[in-house]
Design a protein around this motif. Structure first.
Motif, PDB file in Angstrom:
ATOM      1  N   GLY A   9      34.774  48.499  39.589  1.00 50.62           N
ATOM      2  CA  GLY A   9      36.175  48.446  39.997  1.00 50.62           C
ATOM      3  C   GLY A   9      36.470  47.278  40.927  1.00 50.62           C
ATOM      4  O   GLY A   9      37.609  47.095  41.361  1.00 50.62           O
ATOM      5  N   MET A  10      35.471  46.484  41.239  1.00 52.79           N
ATOM      6  CA  MET A  10      35.713  45.283  42.055  1.00 52.79           C
ATOM      7  C   MET A  10      36.687  44.381  41.294  1.00 52.79           C
ATOM      8  O   MET A  10      36.470  44.119  40.101  1.00 52.79           O
ATOM      9  CB  MET A  10      34.375  44.557  42.271  1.00 52.79           C
ATOM     10  N   PRO A  11      37.772  43.927  41.946  1.00 59.41           N
ATOM     11  CA  PRO A  11      38.702  43.042  41.234  1.00 59.41           C
ATOM     12  C   PRO A  11      37.948  41.827  40.681  1.00 59.41           C
ATOM     13  O   PRO A  11      37.101  41.253  41.368  1.00 59.41           O
ATOM     14  CB  PRO A  11      39.699  42.604  42.323  1.00 59.41           C
ATOM     15  N   THR A  12      38.256  41.444  39.436  1.00 59.34           N
ATOM     16  CA  THR A  12      37.434  40.399  38.813  1.00 59.34           C
ATOM     17  C   THR A  12      37.593  39.050  39.512  1.00 59.34           C
ATOM     18  O   THR A  12      36.696  38.223  39.451  1.00 59.34           O
ATOM     19  CB  THR A  12      37.750  40.259  37.307  1.00 59.34           C
ATOM     20  N   ASP A  13      38.740  38.842  40.191  1.00 59.53           N
ATOM     21  CA  ASP A  13      38.845  37.554  40.896  1.00 59.53           C
ATOM     22  C   ASP A  13      38.029  37.542  42.193  1.00 59.53           C
ATOM     23  O   ASP A  13      37.982  36.540  42.897  1.00 59.53           O
ATOM     24  CB  ASP A  13      40.306  37.158  41.141  1.00 59.53           C
TER      25      ASP A  13
ATOM     26  N   THR B 117      25.200  30.975  28.806  1.00 63.16           N
ATOM     27  CA  THR B 117      25.458  30.784  27.373  1.00 63.16           C
ATOM     28  C   THR B 117      26.961  30.780  27.116  1.00 63.16           C
ATOM     29  O   THR B 117      27.752  31.234  27.961  1.00 63.16           O
ATOM     30  CB  THR B 117      24.824  31.914  26.552  1.00 63.16           C
ATOM     31  N   ASN B 118      27.356  30.325  25.911  1.00 59.12           N
ATOM     32  CA  ASN B 118      28.783  30.349  25.568  1.00 59.12           C
ATOM     33  C   ASN B 118      29.316  31.773  25.547  1.00 59.12           C
ATOM     34  O   ASN B 118      30.472  32.015  25.881  1.00 59.12           O
ATOM     35  CB  ASN B 118      29.015  29.671  24.215  1.00 59.12           C
ATOM     36  N   VAL B 119      28.470  32.706  25.137  1.00 60.50           N
ATOM     37  CA  VAL B 119      28.896  34.124  25.140  1.00 60.50           C
ATOM     38  C   VAL B 119      29.197  34.557  26.575  1.00 60.50           C
ATOM     39  O   VAL B 119      30.213  35.203  26.859  1.00 60.50           O
ATOM     40  CB  VAL B 119      27.796  35.016  24.513  1.00 60.50           C
ATOM     41  N   GLU B 120      28.323  34.169  27.508  1.00 62.25           N
ATOM     42  CA  GLU B 120      28.542  34.536  28.918  1.00 62.25           C
ATOM     43  C   GLU B 120      29.800  33.868  29.472  1.00 62.25           C
ATOM     44  O   GLU B 120      30.589  34.498  30.188  1.00 62.25           O
ATOM     45  CB  GLU B 120      27.318  34.145  29.756  1.00 62.25           C
ATOM     46  N   LEU B 121      29.982  32.591  29.124  1.00 59.45           N
ATOM     47  CA  LEU B 121      31.163  31.873  29.631  1.00 59.45           C
ATOM     48  C   LEU B 121      32.442  32.489  29.077  1.00 59.45           C
ATOM     49  O   LEU B 121      33.417  32.688  29.800  1.00 59.45           O
ATOM     50  CB  LEU B 121      31.069  30.382  29.256  1.00 59.45           C
ATOM     51  N   THR B 122      32.413  32.832  27.780  1.00 59.69           N
ATOM     52  CA  THR B 122      33.593  33.450  27.150  1.00 59.69           C
ATOM     53  C   THR B 122      33.920  34.761  27.863  1.00 59.69           C
ATOM     54  O   THR B 122      35.086  35.052  28.196  1.00 59.69           O
ATOM     55  CB  THR B 122      33.308  33.729  25.654  1.00 59.69           C
ATOM     56  N   SER B 123      32.889  35.540  28.094  1.00 54.54           N
ATOM     57  CA  SER B 123      33.065  36.833  28.735  1.00 54.54           C
ATOM     58  C   SER B 123      33.681  36.660  30.135  1.00 54.54           C
ATOM     59  O   SER B 123      34.629  37.362  30.521  1.00 54.54           O
ATOM     60  CB  SER B 123      31.686  37.499  28.799  1.00 54.54           C
ATOM     61  N   ALA B 124      33.160  35.684  30.894  1.00 55.73           N
ATOM     62  CA  ALA B 124      33.660  35.460  32.258  1.00 55.73           C
ATOM     63  C   ALA B 124      35.100  34.961  32.236  1.00 55.73           C
ATOM     64  O   ALA B 124      35.940  35.401  33.039  1.00 55.73           O
ATOM     65  CB  ALA B 124      32.767  34.446  32.971  1.00 55.73           C
ATOM     66  N   ILE B 125      35.407  34.052  31.299  1.00 53.80           N
ATOM     67  CA  ILE B 125      36.773  33.511  31.222  1.00 53.80           C
ATOM     68  C   ILE B 125      37.747  34.637  30.885  1.00 53.80           C
ATOM     69  O   ILE B 125      38.798  34.795  31.512  1.00 53.80           O
ATOM     70  CB  ILE B 125      36.849  32.377  30.170  1.00 53.80           C
ATOM     71  N   CYS B 126      37.391  35.457  29.893  1.00 51.89           N
ATOM     72  CA  CYS B 126      38.278  36.550  29.477  1.00 51.89           C
ATOM     73  C   CYS B 126      38.456  37.575  30.600  1.00 51.89           C
ATOM     74  O   CYS B 126      39.517  38.170  30.756  1.00 51.89           O
ATOM     75  CB  CYS B 126      37.744  37.245  28.228  1.00 51.89           C
ATOM     76  N   ALA B 127      37.405  37.776  31.399  1.00 50.78           N
ATOM     77  CA  ALA B 127      37.492  38.775  32.472  1.00 50.78           C
ATOM     78  C   ALA B 127      38.205  38.236  33.705  1.00 50.78           C
ATOM     79  O   ALA B 127      38.583  39.005  34.593  1.00 50.78           O
ATOM     80  CB  ALA B 127      36.085  39.237  32.853  1.00 50.78           C
ATOM     81  N   GLY B 128      38.370  36.916  33.789  1.00 59.44           N
ATOM     82  CA  GLY B 128      38.997  36.338  34.984  1.00 59.44           C
ATOM     83  C   GLY B 128      38.034  36.208  36.156  1.00 59.44           C
ATOM     84  O   GLY B 128      38.438  36.096  37.313  1.00 59.44           O
ATOM     85  N   VAL B 129      36.745  36.209  35.829  1.00 51.39           N
ATOM     86  CA  VAL B 129      35.712  36.029  36.856  1.00 51.39           C
ATOM     87  C   VAL B 129      35.609  34.535  37.190  1.00 51.39           C
ATOM     88  O   VAL B 129      35.784  33.685  36.319  1.00 51.39           O
ATOM     89  CB  VAL B 129      34.363  36.572  36.300  1.00 51.39           C
ATOM     90  N   THR B 130      35.343  34.219  38.470  1.00 51.31           N
ATOM     91  CA  THR B 130      35.155  32.815  38.851  1.00 51.31           C
ATOM     92  C   THR B 130      33.782  32.340  38.396  1.00 51.31           C
ATOM     93  O   THR B 130      32.770  32.973  38.705  1.00 51.31           O
ATOM     94  CB  THR B 130      35.256  32.658  40.388  1.00 51.31           C
ATOM     95  N   ILE B 131      33.785  31.222  37.680  1.00 50.84           N
ATOM     96  CA  ILE B 131      32.500  30.679  37.214  1.00 50.84           C
ATOM     97  C   ILE B 131      32.067  29.577  38.191  1.00 50.84           C
ATOM     98  O   ILE B 131      32.802  28.606  38.400  1.00 50.84           O
ATOM     99  CB  ILE B 131      32.625  30.094  35.795  1.00 50.84           C
ATOM    100  N   ASN B 132      30.912  29.755  38.796  1.00 51.23           N
ATOM    101  CA  ASN B 132      30.333  28.697  39.638  1.00 51.23           C
ATOM    102  C   ASN B 132      29.562  27.760  38.717  1.00 51.23           C
ATOM    103  O   ASN B 132      28.453  28.076  38.286  1.00 51.23           O
ATOM    104  CB  ASN B 132      29.411  29.288  40.705  1.00 51.23           C
TER     105      ASN B 132
END
Ligand SMILES: Cc1ncc(COP(=O)(O)O)c(C=O)c1O
Length: 415
Positions: free
Chosen positions: A107-111, A121-136
């Motif tokens: 339940g932690m806000p994705t931002d 991987t591209n799968v991981e990046l796609t997942s993070a982008i779709c979730a709104g997680v900050t990618i370092n």
């Protein structure tokens, strides 16, 4: 059972975060033999919520209020622990899609979740982008892949740049910056990438400067903080950019080995207050965050294994337990130590007994690396006794080769 509290005999290692009641080590008020029956097996890890709560409360009290605290899930990804941490910290740092999915489900806000680590991987990046997680972001080519994926999906990616500074965090158990490194983007290249992100449809979140871990030297951490603020300021000035957040790393260590002391935080905190004031005009609107793993959960956890056999070999007494390297690689000395030293150990059901026997405690694996404690003086051990390894709440079960030799896996419980 009467509840007379006895002070542990000082000869064998005890850690003051846990109480001893009637000769037994307790975790959040429960005696260890009771916990063993509740869990229904040995070996197991037990984590104490109240110790985690106290650590967090102390940290919040000592550090300046402007500093946000993130938990690096890699230290202990046990779901009940992460769920508990969710209510205590301001965000999570994750290092894989697996950790990211755990973090999201708390339940932690994705931002407030950031994803660092080389080789996403591209799968991981796609997942993070779709979730709104900050990618370092760890490299220019990773940034290019993020741009391609976000464009294809027509979703704005939240991007922070992980910086590999030219300086290092001195006296660290693990140094992650300075010179050539697989982590982050060399600092001299970062400003141009900030400009590139700011002129794209993606969102520039800020900088991530994590320079090392397991550090017990305030002066080294202070020097790194000074250099980190200066570097972040220079990069952002060069790029003529603001940042929503700057992650200045963590690196606070915990005492594992004989002679090590608890990290003294007051000077570190005073210096951080000074830095927040000094950079107020540039970073007044920027969240300054720190990320910690072991400091938050390490002291709250113990590893318990049971004595299975006792033998003498040419004058040396060996205590053979059902636990060892396959559950607790870092305690065995094979997770980044150069010279093996003992973690603090005790006998959980004989806490008030005199320590008068020098023993080597080993595990059941057919390798001389499988050492639980080497030449320690403990109360006389018998089959069925519970050996406790302290400072085991971080990099325990999750950092161990549990499949090795096909022994049962370790249980975990948060109390
Ligand atoms: C990026 C990053 N964040 C956080 C941590 C956690 O370090 P520690 O558990 O020592 O606080 C690490 C450890 O390697 C790391 O690489």
């Amino acid at each position: 059972m009467s509840k007379t509290k006895s002070k542990p005999v000082p000869i064998h290692a005890t850690m003051e975060q846990f109480e001893t009641i009637d000769n037994e080590l307790t975790i959040n008020g429960l005696p260890m033999t009771v916990i063993a029956n509740i869990v229904g097996q040995t070996p197991f890890y037990a984590y104490d919520k109240s110790v985690i709560n106290d650590t967090m409360a102390n940290l919040r009290q000592i550090l300046p209020t402007g500093i946000e605290l993130h938990y690096a899930i890699k230290a202990n990804p046990y779901l009940p622990v992460i769920n508990h941490m969710c209510s205590l910290v301001d965000g999570f740092d994750v290092a894989s899609k697996g950790e990211m999915l755990l973090a999201i489900q708390t339940g932690m806000p994705t931002d407030e979740i950031s994803f660092a680590g080389p080789g996403k991987t591209n799968v991981e990046l796609t997942s993070a982008i779709c979730a709104g997680v900050t990618i370092n972001v760890e490299s220019e080519s990773e940034l290019t892949r993020i741009e391609q994926i976000s464009q294809q999906l027509a979703i704005t990616a939240n991007i922070a740049l992980r910086v590999n500074p030219a300086f290092e965090l001195k006296s660290s158990g693990m140094q992650m910056t300075g010179g050539a490194k697989p982590f982050g983007i060399d600092s001299e290249l970062v400003a141009d990438l900030v400009i590139r992100i700011n002129s794209s449809s993606n969102s520039f979140i800020g900088l991530h400067i994590f320079s090392g871990s397991q550090n017990l030297k305030p002066e080294a951490l202070i020097e790194a903080h000074n250099q980190t603020f200066e570097l972040a300021s220079t990069i952002l000035e060069q790029a003529q950019s603001t940042a929503r957040s700057i992650n200045i790393g963590g690196g606070f260590g915990i005492p594992y080995f004989p002679g090590e002391q608890h990290l003294e935080l007051s000077e570190i905190s005073d210096n951080l207050s000074r830095l927040l004031k000094e950079y107020q005009s540039q970073f007044g609107q920027t969240k300054i965050m720190m990320e910690f793993g072991r400091y938050l959960v390490g002291p709250a956890g113990v590893y318990i294994c049971e004595v299975i056999d006792i033998k003498m070999s040419r004058g040396q007494k060996y205590i053979v337990t059902n636990g060892g390297l396959h559950h607790h690689l870092s305690n065995s000395g094979n997770f980044g130590q150069i010279i093996r030293k003992n973690y603090p150990v005790a006998v959980a059901n004989k806490m008030s007994q005199t320590s008068d026997e020098n023993v080597i405690i080993v595990g059941p694996l057919c390798t001389p690396l499988d050492i639980v404690a080497n030449k320690v003086t403990l109360p006389s051990l018998e089959v069925g006794d519970l050996v406790v390894v302290y400072q085991s709440g971080a990099y325990g079960a999750c950092a161990s080769p549990q499949q090795f030799l096909g022994h049962p896996s370790v249980a975990e419980i948060l109390l």
